[in-house]
Write a protein that holds these residues in place. Structure first.
Motif, PDB file in Angstrom:
ATOM      1  N   ARG A  43       0.873  -1.171   0.000  1.00 34.64           N
ATOM      2  CA  ARG A  43       0.000   0.000   0.000  1.00 34.64           C
ATOM      3  C   ARG A  43       0.908   1.218   0.000  1.00 34.64           C
ATOM      4  NH1 ARG A  43      -2.665  -3.903  -0.716  1.00 34.64           N
ATOM      5  NH2 ARG A  43      -4.501  -4.546   0.414  1.00 34.64           N
ATOM      6  N   LEU A  44       0.823   2.031  -1.024  1.00 37.73           N
ATOM      7  CA  LEU A  44       1.676   3.203  -1.185  1.00 37.73           C
ATOM      8  C   LEU A  44       0.955   4.444  -0.673  1.00 37.73           C
ATOM      9  CD1 LEU A  44       4.267   4.466  -2.324  1.00 37.73           C
ATOM     10  CD2 LEU A  44       3.140   4.529  -4.543  1.00 37.73           C
ATOM     11  N   VAL A  45       1.616   5.174   0.215  1.00 33.43           N
ATOM     12  CA  VAL A  45       1.053   6.392   0.779  1.00 33.43           C
ATOM     13  C   VAL A  45       2.049   7.527   0.552  1.00 33.43           C
ATOM     14  CG1 VAL A  45       0.295   7.564   2.885  1.00 33.43           C
ATOM     15  CG2 VAL A  45      -0.224   5.138   2.552  1.00 33.43           C
ATOM     16  N   HIS A  46       1.605   8.575  -0.109  1.00 33.19           N
ATOM     17  CA  HIS A  46       2.429   9.758  -0.319  1.00 33.19           C
ATOM     18  C   HIS A  46       2.175  10.713   0.847  1.00 33.19           C
ATOM     19  CE1 HIS A  46       3.381   8.476  -4.383  1.00 33.19           C
ATOM     20  NE2 HIS A  46       2.101   8.194  -4.532  1.00 33.19           N
ATOM     21  N   ARG A  47       3.183  10.927   1.662  1.00 28.12           N
ATOM     22  CA  ARG A  47       3.048  11.795   2.832  1.00 28.12           C
ATOM     23  C   ARG A  47       4.307  12.653   2.951  1.00 28.12           C
ATOM     24  NH1 ARG A  47      -1.554  12.831   4.869  1.00 28.12           N
ATOM     25  NH2 ARG A  47      -1.994  10.648   4.577  1.00 28.12           N
ATOM     26  N   PRO A  48       4.342  13.799   2.244  1.00 27.29           N
ATOM     27  CA  PRO A  48       5.534  14.647   2.282  1.00 27.29           C
ATOM     28  C   PRO A  48       5.871  15.141   3.691  1.00 27.29           C
ATOM     29  CG  PRO A  48       3.995  15.374   0.579  1.00 27.29           C
ATOM     30  CD  PRO A  48       3.294  14.339   1.392  1.00 27.29           C
ATOM     31  N   VAL A  49       7.161  15.109   3.997  1.00 28.51           N
ATOM     32  CA  VAL A  49       7.685  15.562   5.278  1.00 28.51           C
ATOM     33  C   VAL A  49       8.817  16.545   4.978  1.00 28.51           C
ATOM     34  CG1 VAL A  49       8.905  14.825   7.366  1.00 28.51           C
ATOM     35  CG2 VAL A  49       7.124  13.382   6.401  1.00 28.51           C
ATOM     36  N   PRO A  50       8.870  17.688   5.633  1.00 30.71           N
ATOM     37  CA  PRO A  50       9.971  18.616   5.391  1.00 30.71           C
ATOM     38  C   PRO A  50      11.309  18.027   5.850  1.00 30.71           C
ATOM     39  CG  PRO A  50       8.232  19.657   6.720  1.00 30.71           C
ATOM     40  CD  PRO A  50       7.898  18.215   6.582  1.00 30.71           C
ATOM     41  N   ASP A  51      12.301  18.051   4.981  1.00 30.34           N
ATOM     42  CA  ASP A  51      13.660  17.570   5.283  1.00 30.34           C
ATOM     43  C   ASP A  51      13.696  16.173   5.894  1.00 30.34           C
ATOM     44  OD1 ASP A  51      14.777  20.022   4.392  1.00 30.34           O
ATOM     45  OD2 ASP A  51      14.339  20.917   6.347  1.00 30.34           O
ATOM     46  N   PRO A  52      13.142  15.160   5.212  1.00 29.25           N
ATOM     47  CA  PRO A  52      13.149  13.805   5.780  1.00 29.25           C
ATOM     48  C   PRO A  52      14.553  13.200   5.749  1.00 29.25           C
ATOM     49  CG  PRO A  52      12.339  13.732   3.545  1.00 29.25           C
ATOM     50  CD  PRO A  52      12.528  15.185   3.884  1.00 29.25           C
ATOM     51  N   ASP A  53      14.848  12.298   6.691  1.00 28.34           N
ATOM     52  CA  ASP A  53      16.119  11.574   6.696  1.00 28.34           C
ATOM     53  C   ASP A  53      16.161  10.525   5.597  1.00 28.34           C
ATOM     54  OD1 ASP A  53      17.115  12.986   8.860  1.00 28.34           O
ATOM     55  OD2 ASP A  53      16.329  11.553  10.321  1.00 28.34           O
ATOM     56  N   ALA A  54      15.002  10.050   5.199  1.00 30.57           N
ATOM     57  CA  ALA A  54      14.884   9.060   4.126  1.00 30.57           C
ATOM     58  C   ALA A  54      13.749   9.496   3.211  1.00 30.57           C
ATOM     59  CB  ALA A  54      14.594   7.678   4.703  1.00 30.57           C
ATOM     60  N   ALA A  55      13.855   9.152   1.942  1.00 29.46           N
ATOM     61  CA  ALA A  55      12.799   9.509   0.990  1.00 29.46           C
ATOM     62  C   ALA A  55      11.592   8.600   1.129  1.00 29.46           C
ATOM     63  CB  ALA A  55      13.340   9.447  -0.438  1.00 29.46           C
ATOM     64  N   ALA A  56      11.842   7.365   1.606  1.00 29.21           N
ATOM     65  CA  ALA A  56      10.749   6.404   1.722  1.00 29.21           C
ATOM     66  C   ALA A  56      11.054   5.385   2.809  1.00 29.21           C
ATOM     67  CB  ALA A  56      10.526   5.698   0.392  1.00 29.21           C
ATOM     68  N   LEU A  57       9.990   4.817   3.373  1.00 37.66           N
ATOM     69  CA  LEU A  57      10.080   3.749   4.368  1.00 37.66           C
ATOM     70  C   LEU A  57       9.176   2.603   3.943  1.00 37.66           C
ATOM     71  CD1 LEU A  57       9.604   5.783   7.695  1.00 37.66           C
ATOM     72  CD2 LEU A  57      11.762   4.957   6.756  1.00 37.66           C
ATOM     73  N   LEU A  58       9.694   1.389   4.007  1.00 38.96           N
ATOM     74  CA  LEU A  58       8.887   0.194   3.768  1.00 38.96           C
ATOM     75  C   LEU A  58       8.608  -0.427   5.123  1.00 38.96           C
ATOM     76  CD1 LEU A  58       7.632  -1.854   1.787  1.00 38.96           C
ATOM     77  CD2 LEU A  58       9.810  -3.098   1.898  1.00 38.96           C
ATOM     78  N   VAL A  59       7.340  -0.471   5.500  1.00 38.24           N
ATOM     79  CA  VAL A  59       6.940  -0.984   6.808  1.00 38.24           C
ATOM     80  C   VAL A  59       6.344  -2.376   6.634  1.00 38.24           C
ATOM     81  CG1 VAL A  59       5.540  -0.540   8.870  1.00 38.24           C
ATOM     82  CG2 VAL A  59       6.468   1.377   7.548  1.00 38.24           C
ATOM     83  N   ARG A  60       6.891  -3.339   7.387  1.00 35.90           N
ATOM     84  CA  ARG A  60       6.409  -4.720   7.333  1.00 35.90           C
ATOM     85  C   ARG A  60       5.014  -4.817   7.937  1.00 35.90           C
ATOM     86  NH1 ARG A  60      11.390  -7.686  10.270  1.00 35.90           N
ATOM     87  NH2 ARG A  60       9.799  -7.605  11.853  1.00 35.90           N
ATOM     88  N   PRO A  61       4.314  -5.928   7.694  1.00 35.00           N
ATOM     89  CA  PRO A  61       2.977  -6.107   8.274  1.00 35.00           C
ATOM     90  C   PRO A  61       2.950  -6.070   9.803  1.00 35.00           C
ATOM     91  CG  PRO A  61       3.306  -7.662   6.498  1.00 35.00           C
ATOM     92  CD  PRO A  61       4.635  -6.991   6.735  1.00 35.00           C
ATOM     93  N   ASP A  62       4.080  -6.406  10.449  1.00 35.71           N
ATOM     94  CA  ASP A  62       4.120  -6.374  11.913  1.00 35.71           C
ATOM     95  C   ASP A  62       4.489  -5.002  12.471  1.00 35.71           C
ATOM     96  OD1 ASP A  62       6.804  -6.293  11.265  1.00 35.71           O
ATOM     97  OD2 ASP A  62       7.338  -8.120  12.368  1.00 35.71           O
TER      98      ASP A  62
END
Length: 85
Positions: A43-62
C-alpha cells in the motif's frame, strides 16, 4: 536509519491471511511509484515531510521498518526478501 528495525504504531489492522506492506513516500513526488509497480501487497502512501532523513520507508505487516532509503536502490530487494518470509 538503514537496516534499522523500528517499531511503528499501526492504526490499521492487516489481514493475517494476506498481509500487506506499507510504503511511505516521505518526499511526495511519486518517484518511488515505479519501484513497487505490480506489487499487490504494498500500500503506497504519499506523505511529504519537510527535510526527511529518508525519501521512503517500507513498513512490514508487523509494524517494523524493513527498508529506508533516499533512493529506490535496494527497495525491490527488500520487497523480495520480506515477501518470502
Amino acid at each position: 536509519m538503514k537496516n534499522a528495525l523500528i517499531r511503528l504504531k499501526s492504526t490499521q489492522k492487516s489481514n493475517t491471511q494476506n498481509p500487506w506492506f506499507l510504503l511511505l513516500d516521505l518526499v511526495g513526488d511519486g518517484s518511488i511509484d515505479a519501484a513497487v509497480d505490480g506489487a499487490d501487497r504494498v500500500r503506497l502512501v504519499h506523505r511529504p515531510v519537510p527535510d526527511p532523513d529518508a525519501a521512503a520507508l517500507l513498513v512490514r505487516p508487523d509494524g517494523y521498518v524493513a527498508w529506508a532509503g533516499a533512493e529506490t536502490t535496494g527497495l525491490r530487494d527488500a520487497l523480495d526478501r520480506w515477501y518470502a518470509v
